[in-house]
Design a protein around this motif. Structure first.
Motif, PDB file in Angstrom:
ATOM      1  N   PRO A 230      74.368  11.892  -2.223  1.00  7.98           N
ATOM      2  CA  PRO A 230      73.111  10.429  -2.467  1.00  7.98           C
ATOM      3  C   PRO A 230      72.847  10.622  -4.019  1.00  7.98           C
ATOM      4  O   PRO A 230      72.586   9.542  -4.632  1.00  7.98           O
ATOM      5  CB  PRO A 230      72.016  11.059  -1.569  1.00  7.98           C
ATOM      6  N   ILE A 231      72.630  11.890  -4.802  1.00  8.80           N
ATOM      7  CA  ILE A 231      71.811  11.850  -5.853  1.00  8.80           C
ATOM      8  C   ILE A 231      73.111  11.322  -7.011  1.00  8.80           C
ATOM      9  O   ILE A 231      72.825  10.801  -8.005  1.00  8.80           O
ATOM     10  CB  ILE A 231      71.371  13.092  -6.075  1.00  8.80           C
ATOM     11  N   VAL A 232      74.251  12.142  -6.941  1.00 14.48           N
ATOM     12  CA  VAL A 232      75.218  12.351  -7.842  1.00 14.48           C
ATOM     13  C   VAL A 232      76.383  11.103  -7.555  1.00 14.48           C
ATOM     14  O   VAL A 232      76.442  10.396  -8.783  1.00 14.48           O
ATOM     15  CB  VAL A 232      76.194  13.710  -7.784  1.00 14.48           C
ATOM     16  N   HIS A 233      76.519  10.705  -6.493  1.00 18.24           N
ATOM     17  CA  HIS A 233      77.452   9.629  -6.116  1.00 18.24           C
ATOM     18  C   HIS A 233      76.936   8.311  -5.387  1.00 18.24           C
ATOM     19  O   HIS A 233      77.707   7.569  -5.207  1.00 18.24           O
ATOM     20  CB  HIS A 233      78.709  10.312  -5.253  1.00 18.24           C
ATOM     21  N   GLN A 234      75.662   8.413  -5.141  1.00 17.20           N
ATOM     22  CA  GLN A 234      75.000   7.371  -4.301  1.00 17.20           C
ATOM     23  C   GLN A 234      75.834   7.049  -3.162  1.00 17.20           C
ATOM     24  O   GLN A 234      75.740   5.869  -2.668  1.00 17.20           O
ATOM     25  CB  GLN A 234      74.985   6.021  -5.389  1.00 17.20           C
ATOM     26  N   THR A 235      76.259   8.090  -2.532  1.00 21.09           N
ATOM     27  CA  THR A 235      76.914   7.906  -1.116  1.00 21.09           C
ATOM     28  C   THR A 235      76.308   9.079  -0.310  1.00 21.09           C
ATOM     29  O   THR A 235      75.786   9.964  -0.886  1.00 21.09           O
ATOM     30  CB  THR A 235      78.415   7.888  -1.200  1.00 21.09           C
TER      31      THR A 235
END
Length: 217
Positions: free
Chosen positions: A119-124
């Motif tokens: 969620p933080i690095v790839h927004q998934t």
């Protein structure tokens, strides 16, 4: 020897230790608990599984093989076999829990990273990482709560040993199934765990029934 050759050797060792862990763990599971065969093969499973997990950790940080996912799974596997083996100590009085708290604390941090990384690095959201992270977070939190009550800890050492070692075996089986693509999509990540969960429940009930029978007698 060039770096890629060294990495290849590590991969071979990782696969070899993992294969030995699978076989020895399976025989140990089928053998009578507490007997010589179970203890010897259980130790073999512990050491080979730990070596396989450590080699995975090393590979995951090497050039062109960096993998936060593999690193997290290596930590996850190491946690289960380490805590499962160390649970044998809990049947004794006045156990020093310093190292056990450190191990569970590392797993708790790793679990949070596994949940938050995508969620933080790839927004998934990565379903596999999130699920494994939650499992690690739940188990390590329970450990730290149990460590505050040594009397309770002593009474559940067998459940902890069986549950954690089975968790380590599930990790090894999952890795084997996923690498060899026995199931489509991400199902391979969850099928061994689902089957293993039923087996763990079976053993927990068996231990509970045995302890109840002893109290009645």
């Amino acid at each position: 020897m060039e770096s890629q050759e060294i990495i290849q050797v590590l991969i071979y060792f990782h696969a070899l230790f993992g294969a030995i862990a699978l076989v020895s763990g399976f025989i140990s599971l089928l053998s009578q608990k507490g007997k010589k065969t179970h203890k010897k093969l259980g130790k073999l499973f512990y050491y080979t599984m730990l070596l396989s997990a450590i080699s995975a950790l090393i590979i995951s940080v090497l050039p062109q093989h960096q993998s936060p996912f593999l690193f997290s799974i290596g930590i996850f596997s190491s946690y289960f076999v380490l805590t499962g083996y160390r649970a044998l100590r809990f049947k004794k009085n006045d156990v020093n829990l310093k190292n056990d708290k450190i191990i569970s604390g590392i797993m708790m941090i790793t679990g949070l990273i596994m949940i938050l990384y995508n969620p933080i690095v790839h927004q998934t959201i990565n379903i596999v990482l999130t699920a494994f992270g939650l499992v690690g977070l739940i188990f390590s939190s329970r450990d730290l709560i149990l460590f505050k009550n040594k009397t309770r800890l002593k009474s559940v050492w067998l459940k902890l040993h069986l549950g954690k070692m089975l968790g380590g075996y599930i990790s090894a089986t999952t890795a084997f199934v996923v690498v060899n693509e026995f199931f489509p999509s991400f199902y391979g990540w969850f099928i061994p765990g689902t089957i293993g969960a039923f087996y763990i429940v079976y053993w927990m009930r068996k231990v509970n029934n045995k302890q109840t029978a002893i109290r009645i007698e």
